[in-house]
Write an enzyme that holds these catalytic residues in place. Structure first.
Site, PDB file in Angstrom:
ATOM      1  N   ALA A  32     106.960  25.458  26.854  1.00 26.74           N
ATOM      2  CA  ALA A  32     105.900  26.080  26.053  1.00 26.74           C
ATOM      3  C   ALA A  32     104.997  25.028  25.437  1.00 26.74           C
ATOM      4  CB  ALA A  32     106.517  26.957  24.973  1.00 26.74           C
ATOM      5  N   GLY A  33     105.081  23.791  25.914  1.00 30.17           N
ATOM      6  CA  GLY A  33     104.228  22.740  25.372  1.00 30.17           C
ATOM      7  C   GLY A  33     104.724  22.202  24.035  1.00 30.17           C
ATOM      8  N   LEU A  34     105.983  22.531  23.685  1.00 31.67           N
ATOM      9  CA  LEU A  34     106.512  22.056  22.406  1.00 31.67           C
ATOM     10  C   LEU A  34     107.440  20.853  22.585  1.00 31.67           C
ATOM     11  CD1 LEU A  34     107.205  25.460  20.588  1.00 31.67           C
ATOM     12  CD2 LEU A  34     105.210  23.975  20.372  1.00 31.67           C
ATOM     13  N   GLY A  35     107.412  20.264  23.770  1.00 31.08           N
ATOM     14  CA  GLY A  35     108.155  19.015  23.968  1.00 31.08           C
ATOM     15  C   GLY A  35     109.661  19.203  24.042  1.00 31.08           C
ATOM     16  N   SER A  87     111.705  19.242  26.695  1.00 36.92           N
ATOM     17  CA  SER A  87     112.435  18.320  27.579  1.00 36.92           C
ATOM     18  C   SER A  87     112.502  16.935  26.954  1.00 36.92           C
ATOM     19  CB  SER A  87     111.789  18.263  28.963  1.00 36.92           C
ATOM     20  OG  SER A  87     110.444  17.858  28.864  1.00 36.92           O
ATOM     21  N   ASP A 146     105.004  12.908  23.936  1.00 37.86           N
ATOM     22  CA  ASP A 146     106.155  13.742  23.570  1.00 37.86           C
ATOM     23  C   ASP A 146     107.384  12.918  23.215  1.00 37.86           C
ATOM     24  OD1 ASP A 146     104.378  15.589  24.597  1.00 37.86           O
ATOM     25  OD2 ASP A 146     105.937  16.792  25.547  1.00 37.86           O
TER      26      ASP A 146
END
Ligand code: PMV
Length: 328
Positions: A115-118, A120, A164
Site C-alpha cells: 500500500a506504499g507504506l513501506g 517490505s 523506505d
C-alpha cells in the site's frame, strides 16, 4: 530468541520528483513490523508469517530457488515475501560471518501490504536486526539501512529507492536526495491520519507515465522542479515547527502530483474528505494510482470523515514515529 521491530513510512513531500534528483521527505509512522529470530542448528530457515494480511503461512525451506515452499497461498506473494526474508537472512549471515546459520523466524506486521507504506522495507530492516543480534552482532542503523536496500534492490530488480529502508531504519522524518540521506532533527509532532482504498497503483507504470509527460511538456518538467522547490519550503516549515504551513504545502504537493497524472478518483475522494473535515493538509503518498493518502489532523475529524468515504477501506491514525529499528 531475539525480537526487533521497524516502522513503515509515508511521504510527507517529494515522491516522483525524487526520481529526478529533487529532495523528498519520507516520515516513519507508528505502524511496525516485528520479527523474532531464533538460531537453529540444521542451517534451514523456518518462516512463520501469520499476520501479514496475506492468508498467513508457515514454511520451512533451505532457501535455494529449487526449494519452493509448499503452502496454500498465491505463489507470487509467497515468493516475493520469501525473497525479502531470505535476502535479509543472507545479509545477516554475511554481517555476522556465519554463512551456514539457520533460523526460525516469526513475522508480524500491522502495516498494510503493498500500500506504499513501506511494509517490505520494515520487514527486511527488522529481520536483519533480529537475526544479526541473535548471532551476537550489533549493527548501526545506517548499516542495517544499507543492507536492507541491497535486499530490496535485488528482489525488486533494481527498482528500489533508498527512502523506505533508510526511513525505517532511522525513524523520524528523513531527507533523501540522490545518494544523500539524513535525518531531520528537531521537528514537531506530526499527527498523521492514513486513508487506504484497499488497492495499489503500478509503481513502474506511474513512474514511466511521469517520465513521458516530463519529456513531452516543458511545463510537466517545471511541475517536477516545482515539487523540489516545495520540498525545500517544507523542510524549512518543519524545522520552524510550523505544522499549519506543512499542511498547506501537503495540499499543494497533492495538486502537483495530480497534475502529473498520478492521483485517482479514490485518492482524490479521500484527500477531499480529510480537507472537508478541516485537516491541516492532505495528499496521496507514494507512487499513487490507488493506495493511501496521508492527512495531518490532531482531531478525530479526518479519520471519522474517511471512515464514511466511499472507496476508503481503512482509516487509521499513525503519528510520526521518531524511533527507527529497535530491539523489542
Ligand atoms: O509507493 P512507494 O512508497 O514505493 O513510493 C514510490 C515513490 C516514487 O517516488 C514514486 C518512486 C521511487 O522509486 O522513488
Amino acid at each position: 530468541m531475539t525480537v526487533a521491530s521497524a516502522p513503515g513510512k509515508v511521504y510527507l513531500f517529494g515522491e516522483h520528483a525524487v526520481v529526478y534528483g529533487e529532495p523528498a521527505v519520507p516520515c516513519a509512522i507508528e505502524r511496525r513490523a516485528r520479527v523474532t529470530a531464533e538460531e537453529r542448528g540444521d542451517g534451514r530457515l523456518r518462516v512463520d508469517a501469520d499476520d501479514l494480511s496475506l492468508d498467513g503461512f508457515t514454511v520451512t525451506y533451505s532457501g535455494g530457488p529449487e526449494d519452493r515452499p509448499d503452502v496454500d497461498v498465491p505463489t507470487g506473494l509467497v515468493e516475493a515475501a520469501m525473497g525479502y526474508v531470505s535476502g535479509a537472512i543472507e545479509q545477516a549471515r554475511e554481517a555476522a560471518a556465519a554463512p551456514e546459520t539457520g533460523f526460525d523466524l516469526t513475522i508480524e506486521s500491522d502495516i498494510p501490504l503493498g500500500a506504499g507504506l513501506g511494509s517490505s522495507a520494515a520487514v527486511v530492516v527488522a529481520a536483519i536486526d533480529a537475526a544479526t543480534r541473535e548471532l551476537g552482532v550489533d549493527l548501526a542503523p545506517e548499516e542495517i539501512a544499507d543492507r536492507a536496500f541491497r535486499v530490496e534492490y535485488e528482489v525488486q530488480d533494481g527498482q528500489a529507492a533508498r527512502a523506505d529502508t533508510f526511513c525505517s531504519a532511522m525513524g523520524g522524518a528523513v531527507r533523501v536526495q540522490d545518494e544523500d540521506k539524513r535525518r531531520l532533527e528537531g521537528i514537531p509532532n506530526l499527527p498523521f491520519v492514513v486513508g487506504y482504498d484497499g488497492g495499489a497503483g503500478d509503481t513502474g507504470e506511474l513512474v514511466s507515465g511521469v517520465r513521458t509527460l516530463r519529456e513531452e511538456y516543458g511545463f510537466a518538467a517545471d511541475t517536477v522542479s516545482a515539487i523540489g522547490d516545495l520540498v525545500r519550503e517544507g523542510e524549512a516549515a518543519l524545522e520552524a515547527g510550523d505544522v499549519a504551513e506543512v499542511g498547506r504545502l501537503m495540499d499543494f504537493n497533492h495538486g502537483l502530483l495530480s497534475a502529473l497524472g498520478v492521483s485517482s478518483r479514490s485518492l482524490d475522494a479521500m484527500v477531499w474528505a480529510a480537507r472537508d473535515a478541516d485537516a491541516l493538509g492532505a495528499k496521496l503518498t507514494g507512487a499513487g494510482g490507488g493506495g493511501c493518502i496521508v492527512a495531518l489532523d490532531e482531531t478525530e475529524g479526518a479519520r471519522t470523515a474517511l471512515r464514511y468515504t466511499p472507496g476508503c477501506e481503512e482509516a487509521f491514525r499513525a503519528e510520526l514515529d521518531r524511533e527507527g529499528v529497535r530491539a523489542e
